[in-house]
Motif scaffolding. Structure first.
Motif, short mmCIF file in Angstrom:
data_model
loop_
_atom_site.label_atom_id
_atom_site.label_comp_id
_atom_site.label_asym_id
_atom_site.label_seq_id
_atom_site.Cartn_x
_atom_site.Cartn_y
_atom_site.Cartn_z
N ALA A 48 0.04 -1.06 -8.85
CA ALA A 48 0.00 -1.90 -7.89
C ALA A 48 1.09 -2.85 -8.13
O ALA A 48 0.83 -3.52 -9.27
CB ALA A 48 -1.17 -2.56 -7.17
N VAL A 49 2.12 -3.07 -7.29
CA VAL A 49 3.09 -4.28 -7.47
C VAL A 49 3.17 -5.37 -6.56
O VAL A 49 3.12 -4.93 -5.17
CB VAL A 49 4.62 -3.63 -7.55
CG1 VAL A 49 5.43 -4.87 -7.72
CG2 VAL A 49 4.77 -2.70 -8.70
N VAL A 50 2.73 -6.48 -6.97
CA VAL A 50 2.73 -7.77 -5.79
C VAL A 50 4.02 -8.31 -6.17
O VAL A 50 4.72 -8.85 -7.00
CB VAL A 50 1.45 -8.57 -6.47
CG1 VAL A 50 1.45 -9.51 -5.38
CG2 VAL A 50 0.44 -7.79 -6.62
N GLU A 83 12.53 -3.05 -9.27
CA GLU A 83 11.51 -2.96 -10.13
C GLU A 83 10.16 -2.50 -9.32
O GLU A 83 9.64 -1.46 -9.61
CB GLU A 83 11.16 -4.19 -10.93
CG GLU A 83 10.06 -4.15 -12.22
CD GLU A 83 10.26 -5.34 -13.02
OE1 GLU A 83 10.46 -5.26 -14.09
OE2 GLU A 83 9.71 -6.37 -12.43
N ALA A 84 10.07 -3.12 -8.18
CA ALA A 84 8.91 -2.92 -7.47
C ALA A 84 9.07 -1.18 -7.05
O ALA A 84 7.97 -0.53 -6.97
CB ALA A 84 8.84 -3.55 -6.21
N LEU A 85 10.12 -1.01 -6.50
CA LEU A 85 10.42 0.43 -5.87
C LEU A 85 9.97 1.28 -7.14
O LEU A 85 9.77 2.55 -6.75
CB LEU A 85 11.55 0.37 -5.06
CG LEU A 85 11.88 -0.34 -3.92
CD1 LEU A 85 13.28 -0.33 -3.33
CD2 LEU A 85 10.96 0.05 -2.92
N THR A 131 3.29 2.16 0.63
CA THR A 131 4.00 2.66 -0.40
C THR A 131 5.29 2.34 -0.44
O THR A 131 5.76 1.97 0.58
CB THR A 131 3.73 4.12 -0.26
OG1 THR A 131 4.45 4.62 1.05
CG2 THR A 131 2.61 4.69 -0.28
N PRO A 132 6.05 2.43 -1.63
CA PRO A 132 7.33 2.15 -1.40
C PRO A 132 8.37 2.90 -0.31
O PRO A 132 8.97 2.18 0.33
CB PRO A 132 7.90 2.66 -2.78
CG PRO A 132 6.81 2.56 -3.62
CD PRO A 132 5.69 3.01 -2.90
N GLU A 133 7.84 4.02 -0.12
CA GLU A 133 8.43 5.04 1.01
C GLU A 133 8.43 4.25 2.22
O GLU A 133 9.44 4.11 3.13
CB GLU A 133 8.09 6.52 0.75
CG GLU A 133 8.55 7.45 1.56
CD GLU A 133 9.98 7.57 1.30
OE1 GLU A 133 10.13 7.37 0.00
OE2 GLU A 133 10.95 7.86 2.15
#
Lengths: 213, 375
Positions: free
Chosen positions: B30-32, B198-200, B219-221
């Motif tokens: 998980a990226v915040v 970076e998150a993606l 989700t990134p998508e």
């Protein structure tokens, strides 16, 4: 020439004074360190009180040594004990100050990392803060020791013995040779203490903290 | 599993976290992300109780963190910070085995862990274990920072902008490594960053925060496809444009605006003169209201044209046209399928908007791929 002859004839007596002098320095600086380091650590946990205590300690430091010895003479009488008491008080400040700054200047990244990975406050202190502040603390002890070598000559005045005896005798009899008999060994002693503690500091500094050449 | 239930954090009048609720399933990356002061670091530090929520509850595997001893809790959660925070008085090996030692692992277990972990990042034990942090590069230091967090095999690892201070090349290789390690060791990772690239690249799920609230968790998508706030769009920036190029690009984006037009009432010689001056071999013919009528080419005029006649008589009406809002692909298909060199783009009112040529197409493609290009 006359001085060297005088020195040689008084050799054993000077040696004894020197031993007493070294004892005065080691005992008072050790006592001062034992008091100052924990106090300095405690102060880093209560910053507001720290400012008051450090200011007070600095103020005490500015009281001339002779005045302090005078007080000690009145309160504790003549001899080695009052002298040691005064010297100990004087040895506290440099160590206290350096302990406090040494620990406060440890980068928050280190303490944050220590807490974040699960060190208790005590573990953080002993595994991270103290090792990182060690250099500063030893510097404080070094400054103290050099100070106390010279302050201890004053202590001869209230009967503590040491190299001060020769200086006071010289002053009382207007004999400069006697003054030098005390002053020269005292100066050399100060230098040797400084060098010895400096060497100790280098040995105790972990390789990772030594400045790269 | 990490669950935030109505977590709020205030410092005086400032609300840093505002009724935040979310769940991160085990094994997820998980990226915040969010702008400075959005509450992302506070969120992270609430998980291992470096900050305590008030009110609200944080659960780890169903247990309220406030019911657990903070020191024991933190030893079971890996923690990596941007400033790296390797202890400079300890060697690489000592740094890596700090937590195992706190947990009283036997000595040989600590050594085994150090060996294994150093192998994981291609830093041979013999070469690196006894070095001090100051003897390593920034990238190597942060690798050790990550290993220290992994040493006691915590199921959860918290990372606060861990690669923020590294140069782009090192950052990218560490990103790859952490992703690989996460997949291999199946960790739940909560990773704070302000860098959308970076998150993606890393995230299974992105939590976008602003003003102490979660604006979107997706989700990134999904975030690329349907960003739910303007600020998310601006964070996604070029990524949206990139993905937009694949679908939904309109004919107007491929056209060039400068079109050489001529009125239908213009005379033949005048038109030829105009073509010569502009160095073109056709003109777009319009009526007095600027409506598109057709095109006229120099060949037609030369073959059939008589001096002094209006060119309206020689118009070619078979020229390809598209509406400016038509799909670009359609326009390109038409262009490629025909022998003509251009397609005329019309506005809704049939006035001329522009022209798509092979050159304008190439330029538009270039811009979509590489941004603004000089013509």
């Amino acid at each position: 020439m006359k001085l060297i002859t005088l020195f040689l004839t008084n050799g054993p007596a000077i040696g004894q004074s020197l031993a007493v002098h070294i004892m005065l320095v080691i005992v008072s600086v050790s006592l001062g360190t034992i008091i100052a380091v924990p106090l300095g650590i405690a102060l880093t946990r209560t910053k507001r009180i720290a400012l008051i205590v450090l200011a007070t300690a600095s103020a005490v430091q500015t009281i001339p040594g002779l005045v302090m010895l005078g007080f000690a003479l009145v309160l504790l009488g003549i001899g080695r004990a009052p002298a040691l008491a005064v010297l100990t008080i004087y040895s506290i400040l440099p160590v206290l100050h350096n302990t406090y700054t040494g620990i406060t200047e440890v980068l928050p990244a280190y303490t944050d990392a220590a807490t974040g990975i699960g060190m208790t406050a005590m573990q953080t202190l002993f595994k991270v803060e103290l090792p990182l502040a060690l250099g500063a603390i030893i510097s404080g002890i070094r400054v103290s020791a050099v100070y106390i070598v010279s302050w201890a000559t004053l202590a001869g005045m209230i009967g503590a013995g040491g190299l001060g005896d020769w200086i006071w005798t010289g002053l009382a009899t207007y004999n400069t040779d006697y003054i030098l008999l005390g002053a020269v060994p005292a100066a050399i002693l100060a230098f040797l203490f400084s060098a010895a503690i400096g060497a100790l500091q280098r040995i105790l500094t972990p390789r990772g903290l030594r400045r790269r050449a | 599993m990490i669950e935030f239930r109505n977590v709020t954090k205030r410092y005086g009048a400032v609300t840093v976290l505002d009724d935040v609720s979310f769940t991160i399933p085990s094994g997820q990356f998980a990226v915040v992300i969010g702008p400075s002061g959005c509450g992302k670091t506070t969120t992270l530090r609430t998980i291992n109780r470096l900050i305590e929520p008030q009110p609200g509850t944080v659960f780890i595997d169903g247990e309220d963190v406030m019911d657990q001893d903070p020191v024991q809790l933190r030893r079971r959660i890996g923690y990596v910070i941007q400033q790296i925070g390797l202890f400079p008085n300890m060697t690489v090996e000592e740094n890596i085995s700090v937590v195992p030692k706190l947990l009283k692992y036997p000595k040989d277990a600590c050594a085994t862990i150090t060996h294994e972990l150093l192998t994981l990042v291609d830093m041979p034990y013999e070469a690196y274990a006894h070095k001090y942090p100051s003897e390593l590069s920034g990238g190597q230091q942060q690798r050790i920072g990550v290993l220290r967090a992994l040493a006691a095999s915590p199921p959860i690892v918290l990372m606060d902008e861990p690669f923020g201070a590294l140069d782009p090349v090192t950052r990218e290789s560490l990103q790859e490594e952490i992703k690989r390690i996460q997949r291999k060791l199946k960790k739940t990772i909560v990773f704070v960053t302000h860098d959308m690239d970076e998150a993606l690249r890393l995230a299974d799920v992105i939590i976008f925060m602003d003003g102490g609230k979660i604006l979107q968790m997706a989700t990134p998508e999904e975030m690329l496809h349907k960003p739910q706030a303007p600020i998310i769009k601006s964070f996604l920036g070029r990524h949206i444009e990139e993905s937009g190029a694949k679908e939904g690009m309109k004919a107007q984006e491929f056209m060039k605006r400068r079109v050489h037009t001529v009125l239908e009432s213009a005379k033949t010689l005048e038109s030829i003169e105009r073509m010569r001056k502009r160095e073109v071999n056709s003109l777009v013919v319009v009526d007095d209201d600027d409506h598109y009528l057709g095109t006229v080419s120099i060949e037609t005029i030369k073959a059939k044209g008589k001096a002094g006649r209006a060119i309206g008589e020689y118009i070619d009406t078979t020229t390809l046209t598209v509406n400016r809002h038509d799909d670009a692909k359609e326009a390109l298909d038409k262009l490629l399928a025909s022998t003509q060199n251009y397609v005329i783009v019309l506005n809704d009112d049939r006035t001329v908007a522009g022209i798509i040529t092979r050159t304008s197409t190439a330029k538009a493609m270039g811009q979509a791929l590489w941004g603004e290009i000089e013509s």
